[in-house]
Design an enzyme around this catalytic site. Sequence first.
Site, PDB file in Angstrom:
ATOM      1  N   CYS A  18      29.361 -17.356 -11.950  1.00 21.75           N
ATOM      2  CA  CYS A  18      30.217 -16.731 -12.961  1.00 21.75           C
ATOM      3  C   CYS A  18      29.330 -15.836 -13.830  1.00 21.75           C
ATOM      4  CB  CYS A  18      30.844 -17.820 -13.828  1.00 21.75           C
ATOM      5  SG  CYS A  18      29.562 -18.807 -14.657  1.00 21.75           S
ATOM      6  N   HIS A  47      23.345 -26.122 -13.549  1.00 19.25           N
ATOM      7  CA  HIS A  47      23.211 -27.363 -12.784  1.00 19.25           C
ATOM      8  C   HIS A  47      23.103 -27.099 -11.284  1.00 19.25           C
ATOM      9  CE1 HIS A  47      25.178 -29.562 -16.405  1.00 19.25           C
ATOM     10  NE2 HIS A  47      23.859 -29.610 -16.484  1.00 19.25           N
ATOM     11  N   HIS A  80      24.669 -24.351 -21.066  1.00 21.61           N
ATOM     12  CA  HIS A  80      25.670 -25.313 -21.525  1.00 21.61           C
ATOM     13  C   HIS A  80      25.742 -25.416 -23.045  1.00 21.61           C
ATOM     14  CE1 HIS A  80      23.739 -26.319 -17.665  1.00 21.61           C
ATOM     15  NE2 HIS A  80      25.002 -26.332 -17.259  1.00 21.61           N
ATOM     16  N   GLU A 132      27.299 -29.853 -22.435  1.00 21.38           N
ATOM     17  CA  GLU A 132      28.172 -28.967 -23.220  1.00 21.38           C
ATOM     18  C   GLU A 132      28.857 -29.746 -24.338  1.00 21.38           C
ATOM     19  OE1 GLU A 132      31.273 -26.890 -21.019  1.00 21.38           O
ATOM     20  OE2 GLU A 132      32.195 -26.206 -22.887  1.00 21.38           O
ATOM     21  N   SER A 230      29.901 -30.157 -13.609  1.00 26.63           N
ATOM     22  CA  SER A 230      31.278 -30.517 -13.959  1.00 26.63           C
ATOM     23  C   SER A 230      32.290 -29.621 -13.236  1.00 26.63           C
ATOM     24  CB  SER A 230      31.443 -30.411 -15.476  1.00 26.63           C
ATOM     25  OG  SER A 230      32.780 -30.526 -15.843  1.00 26.63           O
TER      26      SER A 230
HETATM   27  C1  2E7 Z   1      27.489 -23.661 -18.493  1.00 25.14           C
HETATM   28  C2  2E7 Z   1      28.754 -24.098 -18.758  1.00 25.14           C
HETATM   29  O1  2E7 Z   1      25.675 -25.393 -14.584  1.00 25.14           O
HETATM   30  P1  2E7 Z   1      27.057 -25.752 -14.180  1.00 25.14           P
HETATM   31  O2  2E7 Z   1      27.270 -26.496 -12.943  1.00 25.14           O
HETATM   32  O3  2E7 Z   1      27.703 -26.468 -15.455  1.00 25.14           O
HETATM   33  P2  2E7 Z   1      28.906 -27.522 -15.637  1.00 25.14           P
HETATM   34  O4  2E7 Z   1      29.275 -27.356 -17.089  1.00 25.14           O
HETATM   35  O5  2E7 Z   1      30.001 -27.163 -14.731  1.00 25.14           O
HETATM   36  O6  2E7 Z   1      28.344 -28.893 -15.391  1.00 25.14           O
HETATM   37  O7  2E7 Z   1      27.921 -24.422 -14.029  1.00 25.14           O
HETATM   38  C3  2E7 Z   1      27.763 -23.276 -14.801  1.00 25.14           C
HETATM   39  C4  2E7 Z   1      28.105 -23.536 -16.218  1.00 25.14           C
HETATM   40  C5  2E7 Z   1      29.348 -23.966 -16.554  1.00 25.14           C
HETATM   41  N1  2E7 Z   1      29.653 -24.252 -17.816  1.00 25.14           N
HETATM   42  C6  2E7 Z   1      27.164 -23.391 -17.185  1.00 25.14           C
HETATM   43 CL1  2E7 Z   1      29.179 -24.504 -20.335  1.00 25.14          CL
HETATM   44 FE1  F3S Z   2      30.463 -19.905 -16.383  1.00 23.64          FE
HETATM   45 FE2  F3S Z   2      30.568 -19.783 -18.964  1.00 23.64          FE
HETATM   46 FE3  F3S Z   2      32.590 -20.656 -17.580  1.00 23.64          FE
HETATM   47  S1  F3S Z   2      28.813 -20.392 -17.752  1.00 23.64           S
HETATM   48  S2  F3S Z   2      31.749 -21.590 -15.760  1.00 23.64           S
HETATM   49  S3  F3S Z   2      31.798 -18.591 -17.582  1.00 23.64           S
HETATM   50  S4  F3S Z   2      31.881 -21.398 -19.553  1.00 23.64           S
END
Ligand code: 2E7
Ligand code: F3S
Length: 314
Positions: A18, A47, A80, A132, A230
């Site tokens: 993203c 992650h 996050h 987060e 997540s």
């Molecule tokens: C930051 C935020 O790193 P990820 O797998 O994180 P999640 O929150 O899904 O465990 O994915 C990218 C990302 C998504 N949300 C990074 Cl707040």
């Molecule tokens: Fe990516 Fe931000 Fe959503 S890191 S998954 S656009 S909260």
Amino acid sequence: MSNAPDLEVLIAAPRGFCAGVDRAIKIVELALERYGPPVYVRHEIVHNRFVVDRLRGLGAVFVETLDAVPGHRPVVFSAHGVPKAVPQAAEARGLDYLDATCPLVSKVHRQAERMIENGRHILFIGHAGHPEVIGTFGQVPEGHMTLVETEADARGVAVADPDRLGFLTQTTLSVDDTDAIIAILKERFPAIQGPKGEDICYATSNRQAAVKQVAPQVDRLLVIGAPNSSNSRRLAETAERLGTPARLIGRAADIDWDWLGTPTRVGITAGASAPEILVREVVDALGDRFTVAEREVAHVEENMVFKLPRSLVA
Ligand code: 2E7
Ligand code: F3S
């Protein structure tokens, strides 16, 4: 002629990186260019082991706490987000820091502050222990936010003043679960205020919607993503709820071939932190055992881009 059985591979779109992940990775790369290695990163920048290992190879050093950063080196905060105390501690130590918090998470942080200023107690919908959630709780003084994880929590949560309530959410939740939780809160507390809909980000909701399109058409769904991701976990869950067996895999080597069996159609998607190269790796691994015909199943096109911090582009 190959004797390998035929397999149709349906690849969900959007999938993978993203705008927040792209930005966070670029921040680490630019910090490495500017300062030279080592650049410290507090928590996995996103992650994904593949992403983390590549940056480690370039000179990033991943740590869980600020204490592990030596006095004279820069530190990047992960996508996050972090509690307010973290940049405060960095400033107190005179550390150069760069904040790779996704702008959509920062927006929730500001909403939390505003709700508290307006005298509201916040019910925060999210998963306990996720970075987060820890970061967002750390935006407000202790005791002003209560975690709601489930519909049962929403039914049972006790509040001091139902007329002074707000709700906010983690950005990577299940759209369906969150809608159900918010409906319960609104029924119990008609005066509760919150964002329009919820704070689930565009990338999370688009990836879930794409899975909903693919899942009914396939026998199995492979979700590329880490166990601590997540948004990736929510993708496997989304498929399972539609009755399509789904597995979260880090990369091709994790495919459980017995579980996969001899399907006619397999779906593939990837969480927001999983690089596209791993999607290709999985398609190639399927190609070693099947005669693969692949096609993309597109939900929407994404063109979101987030600006880099000014200090890195100046
Ligand atoms: C930051 C935020 O790193 P990820 O797998 O994180 P999640 O929150 O899904 O465990 O994915 C990218 C990302 C998504 N949300 C990074 Cl707040
Ligand atoms: Fe990516 Fe931000 Fe959503 S890191 S998954 S656009 S909260």
